[in-house]
Design a protein around this motif. Sequence first.
Motif: not given
Length: 178
Positions: A98-99, A45-50, A73-75, A92-93
């Motif tokens: 939102p996905a 989405g709009a976020e960055h993760f490490g 839904a997350h799978w 995202r889920h």
Amino acid sequence: MTPPNLALDANGIQQILEERARTLARSAADESVVKTMPLVELVIGAEHFGVNLHQVQEIQPLKGLTPVPGVGAHWAGVVNLRGRLYPVLDLRHYLGHPAFAVPDGGQIVLVAAAKLEVALWTSDVLGVRHVPQDDIQPSMLDARGVPQNLIAGVTSDLLSVLDLDVLLSDPKLAVKDN
């Protein structure tokens, strides 16, 4: 020919070399070792993760995603990498973003943690960053439905560091027979 005021004898040369050696030794000793954490930077989405580079096995473009009926839904489904099936977790889920559709395109990051191997779907992988460990501060975010301690910390430029062991140990990810 060297001008008389710049002529150096053996003692003068030795003094210069010793002073240079002291300067070099002092510089190396004065520098403190900065411990860094290598992080693979993911975009969701709009976020960055490490995620810790040491837990990443490979990164591939998303191809051949096969949905699996009856799972959360997350799978997003499963992918076949060199004859082995890996479940694809759509963060995202899982994170409550939102996905509206099954992932199409993007990349999968195959990770190993909590005695599991899972492919994480991400819209993009920006590369590897070596972040000073002192730059990773505790997260102040308390997200609903997300396990506590999932975000191991946040950098000064707002990169959220995911704890993959916490993520993949979450009981809500378990697929149960009905």
